[in-house]
Design a protein around this motif. Structure first.
Motif, PDB file in Angstrom:
ATOM      1  N   GLU A 162       2.516  24.373 -12.819  1.00  0.00           N
ATOM      2  CA  GLU A 162       1.917  23.903 -14.071  1.00  0.00           C
ATOM      3  C   GLU A 162       2.170  24.901 -15.199  1.00  0.00           C
ATOM      4  O   GLU A 162       2.587  24.521 -16.304  1.00  0.00           O
ATOM      5  CB  GLU A 162       0.404  23.676 -13.896  1.00  0.00           C
ATOM      6  CG  GLU A 162       0.044  22.509 -12.996  1.00  0.00           C
ATOM      7  CD  GLU A 162       0.004  22.900 -11.519  1.00  0.00           C
ATOM      8  OE1 GLU A 162       0.463  24.024 -11.175  1.00  0.00           O
ATOM      9  OE2 GLU A 162      -0.472  22.082 -10.718  1.00  0.00           O
ATOM     10  N   ASP A 163       1.930  26.183 -14.922  1.00  0.00           N
ATOM     11  CA  ASP A 163       2.120  27.209 -15.955  1.00  0.00           C
ATOM     12  C   ASP A 163       3.589  27.345 -16.337  1.00  0.00           C
ATOM     13  O   ASP A 163       3.934  27.483 -17.518  1.00  0.00           O
ATOM     14  CB  ASP A 163       1.581  28.561 -15.474  1.00  0.00           C
ATOM     15  CG  ASP A 163       0.061  28.624 -15.492  1.00  0.00           C
ATOM     16  OD1 ASP A 163      -0.543  27.768 -16.162  1.00  0.00           O
ATOM     17  OD2 ASP A 163      -0.501  29.506 -14.830  1.00  0.00           O
ATOM     18  N   LEU A 164       4.470  27.323 -15.343  1.00  0.00           N
ATOM     19  CA  LEU A 164       5.894  27.481 -15.626  1.00  0.00           C
ATOM     20  C   LEU A 164       6.437  26.309 -16.426  1.00  0.00           C
ATOM     21  O   LEU A 164       7.216  26.492 -17.365  1.00  0.00           O
ATOM     22  CB  LEU A 164       6.672  27.640 -14.318  1.00  0.00           C
ATOM     23  CG  LEU A 164       6.479  28.979 -13.609  1.00  0.00           C
ATOM     24  CD1 LEU A 164       7.120  28.960 -12.233  1.00  0.00           C
ATOM     25  CD2 LEU A 164       7.045  30.129 -14.443  1.00  0.00           C
ATOM     26  N   CYS A 165       6.046  25.083 -16.079  1.00  0.00           N
ATOM     27  CA  CYS A 165       6.503  23.914 -16.840  1.00  0.00           C
ATOM     28  C   CYS A 165       6.015  23.975 -18.278  1.00  0.00           C
ATOM     29  O   CYS A 165       6.754  23.649 -19.209  1.00  0.00           O
ATOM     30  CB  CYS A 165       6.018  22.621 -16.170  1.00  0.00           C
ATOM     31  SG  CYS A 165       7.117  21.999 -14.897  1.00  0.00           S
TER      32      CYS A 165
ATOM     33  N   ASP B  22       7.798  15.471 -10.496  1.00  0.00           N
ATOM     34  CA  ASP B  22       8.783  16.215 -11.283  1.00  0.00           C
ATOM     35  C   ASP B  22       9.419  17.299 -10.425  1.00  0.00           C
ATOM     36  O   ASP B  22       8.767  18.254 -10.015  1.00  0.00           O
ATOM     37  CB  ASP B  22       8.080  16.834 -12.497  1.00  0.00           C
ATOM     38  CG  ASP B  22       9.056  17.435 -13.490  1.00  0.00           C
ATOM     39  OD1 ASP B  22      10.225  17.647 -13.124  1.00  0.00           O
ATOM     40  OD2 ASP B  22       8.635  17.695 -14.634  1.00  0.00           O
ATOM     41  N   ARG B  23      10.724  17.159 -10.155  1.00  0.00           N
ATOM     42  CA  ARG B  23      11.435  18.125  -9.331  1.00  0.00           C
ATOM     43  C   ARG B  23      12.378  19.013 -10.153  1.00  0.00           C
ATOM     44  O   ARG B  23      13.140  19.804  -9.601  1.00  0.00           O
ATOM     45  CB  ARG B  23      12.260  17.395  -8.255  1.00  0.00           C
ATOM     46  CG  ARG B  23      11.454  16.447  -7.388  1.00  0.00           C
ATOM     47  CD  ARG B  23      10.399  17.182  -6.597  1.00  0.00           C
ATOM     48  NE  ARG B  23      10.971  18.127  -5.647  1.00  0.00           N
ATOM     49  CZ  ARG B  23      10.258  18.950  -4.893  1.00  0.00           C
ATOM     50  NH1 ARG B  23       8.940  18.994  -5.034  1.00  0.00           N
ATOM     51  NH2 ARG B  23      10.850  19.761  -4.032  1.00  0.00           N
ATOM     52  N   SER B  24      12.345  18.864 -11.471  1.00  0.00           N
ATOM     53  CA  SER B  24      13.287  19.611 -12.302  1.00  0.00           C
ATOM     54  C   SER B  24      13.075  21.117 -12.176  1.00  0.00           C
ATOM     55  O   SER B  24      14.045  21.881 -12.117  1.00  0.00           O
ATOM     56  CB  SER B  24      13.173  19.170 -13.764  1.00  0.00           C
ATOM     57  OG  SER B  24      11.848  19.297 -14.230  1.00  0.00           O
ATOM     58  N   LEU B  25      11.828  21.579 -12.142  1.00  0.00           N
ATOM     59  CA  LEU B  25      11.561  23.013 -12.005  1.00  0.00           C
ATOM     60  C   LEU B  25      12.082  23.516 -10.671  1.00  0.00           C
ATOM     61  O   LEU B  25      12.743  24.565 -10.596  1.00  0.00           O
ATOM     62  CB  LEU B  25      10.064  23.278 -12.134  1.00  0.00           C
ATOM     63  CG  LEU B  25       9.632  24.741 -11.927  1.00  0.00           C
ATOM     64  CD1 LEU B  25      10.175  25.620 -13.040  1.00  0.00           C
ATOM     65  CD2 LEU B  25       8.108  24.850 -11.863  1.00  0.00           C
TER      66      LEU B  25
ATOM     67  N   GLY C 244       1.227  25.902  -2.141  1.00  0.00           N
ATOM     68  CA  GLY C 244       0.029  25.468  -2.846  1.00  0.00           C
ATOM     69  C   GLY C 244      -0.142  26.083  -4.212  1.00  0.00           C
ATOM     70  O   GLY C 244      -1.088  25.764  -4.930  1.00  0.00           O
ATOM     71  N   LYS C 245       0.775  26.992  -4.604  1.00  0.00           N
ATOM     72  CA  LYS C 245       0.658  27.643  -5.907  1.00  0.00           C
ATOM     73  C   LYS C 245       1.903  27.436  -6.754  1.00  0.00           C
ATOM     74  O   LYS C 245       1.868  26.763  -7.768  1.00  0.00           O
ATOM     75  CB  LYS C 245       0.379  29.142  -5.731  1.00  0.00           C
ATOM     76  CG  LYS C 245      -1.031  29.462  -5.256  1.00  0.00           C
ATOM     77  CD  LYS C 245      -1.277  30.955  -5.253  1.00  0.00           C
ATOM     78  CE  LYS C 245      -2.714  31.272  -4.880  1.00  0.00           C
ATOM     79  NZ  LYS C 245      -3.681  30.815  -5.899  1.00  0.00           N
TER      80      LYS C 245
ATOM     81  N   GLU D 103      10.644  34.090 -17.742  1.00  0.00           N
ATOM     82  CA  GLU D 103       9.229  33.957 -17.390  1.00  0.00           C
ATOM     83  C   GLU D 103       8.925  34.621 -16.058  1.00  0.00           C
ATOM     84  O   GLU D 103       7.906  35.312 -15.908  1.00  0.00           O
ATOM     85  CB  GLU D 103       8.834  32.479 -17.334  1.00  0.00           C
ATOM     86  CG  GLU D 103       8.721  31.815 -18.689  1.00  0.00           C
ATOM     87  CD  GLU D 103       7.611  32.400 -19.534  1.00  0.00           C
ATOM     88  OE1 GLU D 103       6.591  32.839 -18.962  1.00  0.00           O
ATOM     89  OE2 GLU D 103       7.745  32.431 -20.761  1.00  0.00           O
ATOM     90  N   LEU D 104       9.793  34.420 -15.068  1.00  0.00           N
ATOM     91  CA  LEU D 104       9.555  35.010 -13.756  1.00  0.00           C
ATOM     92  C   LEU D 104       9.604  36.531 -13.811  1.00  0.00           C
ATOM     93  O   LEU D 104       8.755  37.222 -13.237  1.00  0.00           O
ATOM     94  CB  LEU D 104      10.592  34.480 -12.763  1.00  0.00           C
ATOM     95  CG  LEU D 104      10.478  33.002 -12.396  1.00  0.00           C
ATOM     96  CD1 LEU D 104      11.675  32.568 -11.558  1.00  0.00           C
ATOM     97  CD2 LEU D 104       9.177  32.721 -11.640  1.00  0.00           C
ATOM     98  N   VAL D 105      10.598  37.074 -14.513  1.00  0.00           N
ATOM     99  CA  VAL D 105      10.732  38.535 -14.616  1.00  0.00           C
ATOM    100  C   VAL D 105       9.535  39.128 -15.359  1.00  0.00           C
ATOM    101  O   VAL D 105       9.035  40.197 -14.996  1.00  0.00           O
ATOM    102  CB  VAL D 105      12.054  38.901 -15.323  1.00  0.00           C
ATOM    103  CG1 VAL D 105      12.101  40.382 -15.658  1.00  0.00           C
ATOM    104  CG2 VAL D 105      13.248  38.523 -14.452  1.00  0.00           C
ATOM    105  N   ALA D 106       9.075  38.421 -16.387  1.00  0.00           N
ATOM    106  CA  ALA D 106       7.940  38.919 -17.174  1.00  0.00           C
ATOM    107  C   ALA D 106       6.659  38.985 -16.351  1.00  0.00           C
ATOM    108  O   ALA D 106       5.735  39.730 -16.699  1.00  0.00           O
ATOM    109  CB  ALA D 106       7.727  38.039 -18.407  1.00  0.00           C
TER     110      ALA D 106
END
Length: 257
Positions: free
Chosen positions: A201-204, A216-219, A245-246, A189-192
Motif C-alpha cells: 500500500e505504501d509503495l504504490c 494489482d500485480r504491477s508492483l 503479509g506486509k 523508495e526501497l533504498v531510502a
C-alpha cells in the motif's frame, strides 16, 4: 483516445521546447488535437497512426517520452511497449479505456510509467507529461550504453553504486544497469527505507501515486524485474525480500566477492 478539450489559454512553455514526444494513436483527428495542444506548450510532437510507423520513428530518432494508445484499430500497443522495453527506458504514458483495470495492470507490468483514461483531459495529460519528465530527468529513447567508466575509488570497485539524483545504477563491474522509470522510482523508495519493511500500500502510494488493489500485480512485477538485475540468485532473493503479509524489505546491495 478522445481528448476532453478544456478551456486552457495559457501558453507557457516553461522550458519544454527541447522536449520531443512520440504520439501513437490511430485517430487522425485526435492526434491533431493533442499535437496542437502540446505544441502550444512548447513540445515537439511526432505522430504515428500504427505500431509499424511508431517503430520506424522510434528507431530513427531520440524521444523523451511516448504517449501510447493501447488500442490501435486491429492492433494493440502492448506489443510496441514490450518491444521498446527490451532496449530503452523511455518514459511512456499509456492511454486506456475507462474502467479497463486489466489494461492498466498489463501495461504497467510491461513497463509503462503512467496512464490516462479516455476521454483524455488534455490539461491532465500535460501535467502528467511534465511530472513524468521531472521524475525521469528527461531520460530519452537512446539505448543504454553497454558499459560505463569504473568507479573512481578503487576500494569500491566491487560494490554496487546507486545515484538516486542522476538515477544511475552501476554494477560492481562498472557497467550501467538499465532501469525503467518505474524500476528506478521503486528502487529509490526501497533504498531510502533500507532495513525497514514497506507495505504494498505504501509503495504504490509513493511510487505510483495511487492506491494498491488486491488484483494489482504491477508492483510485484517491477520487484521481479529488479531482482533479476540485483540478486545473485533471483529465485532465492536476499536483496529485496518478501515479507509475508506486509510487503518488501530492502536489505542492502549485495556484496561481491
Amino acid at each position: 483516445m478522445a481528448p476532453a478539450m478544456e478551456a486552457d489559454q495559457t501558453d507557457e512553455t516553461t522550458g519544454d521546447s527541447a522536449v520531443s514526444l512520440l504520439l501513437v494513436d490511430d485517430d487522425a483527428e485526435i492526434r491533431s488535437e493533442v499535437r496542437e495542444y502540446l505544441e502550444a506548450h512548447g513540445f515537439e510532437i511526432s505522430e504515428a497512426p500504427d505500431t509499424r510507423s511508431a517503430k520506424a520513428l522510434f528507431g530513427s530518432r531520440h524521444f523523451n517520452l511516448v504517449i501510447l494508445d493501447l488500442w490501435l484499430g486491429k492492433e494493440n500497443g502492448f506489443d510496441f511497449l514490450r518491444d521498446i522495453r527490451q532496449t530503452h527506458s523511455t518514459p511512456c504514458i499509456m492511454v486506456t479505456a475507462h474502467g479497463e483495470a486489466t489494461d492498466k495492470v498489463v501495461g504497467l507490468e510491461l513497463g509503462a510509467d503512467d496512464y490516462v483514461v479516455k476521454p483524455v483531459n488534455l490539461r491532465e495529460l500535460l501535467a502528467r507529461i511534465r511530472a513524468l519528465l521531472r521524475r525521469s530527468g528527461r531520460s530519452g529513447s537512446e539505448p543504454q550504453p553497454a558499459a560505463s567508466p569504473k568507479p573512481e575509488n578503487g576500494d569500491n570497485a566491487t560494490s554496487w553504486r546507486f545515484d538516486p539524483v542522476r538515477r544511475n545504477l552501476l554494477s560492481p563491474e562498472g557497467e550501467l544497469v538499465p532501469l525503467t522509470t518505474a524500476e528506478c522510482d521503486l528502487l529509490i523508495e526501497l533504498v531510502a527505507h533500507e532495513g525497514s519493511p514497506q507495505t504494498r500500500e505504501d509503495l504504490c502510494r509513493r511510487v505510483f501515486n495511487r492506491q494498491w488493489q488486491p488484483y494489482d500485480r504491477s508492483l510485484d512485477s517491477i520487484v521481479v524485474k529488479l531482482r533479476r538485475k540485483l540478486e545473485p540468485n533471483p529465485d532465492h532473493p536476499m536483496v529485496i525480500k518478501t515479507i509475508r503479509g506486509k510487503g518488501y524489505l530492502f536489505t542492502g546491495f549485495p556484496s561481491e566477492q
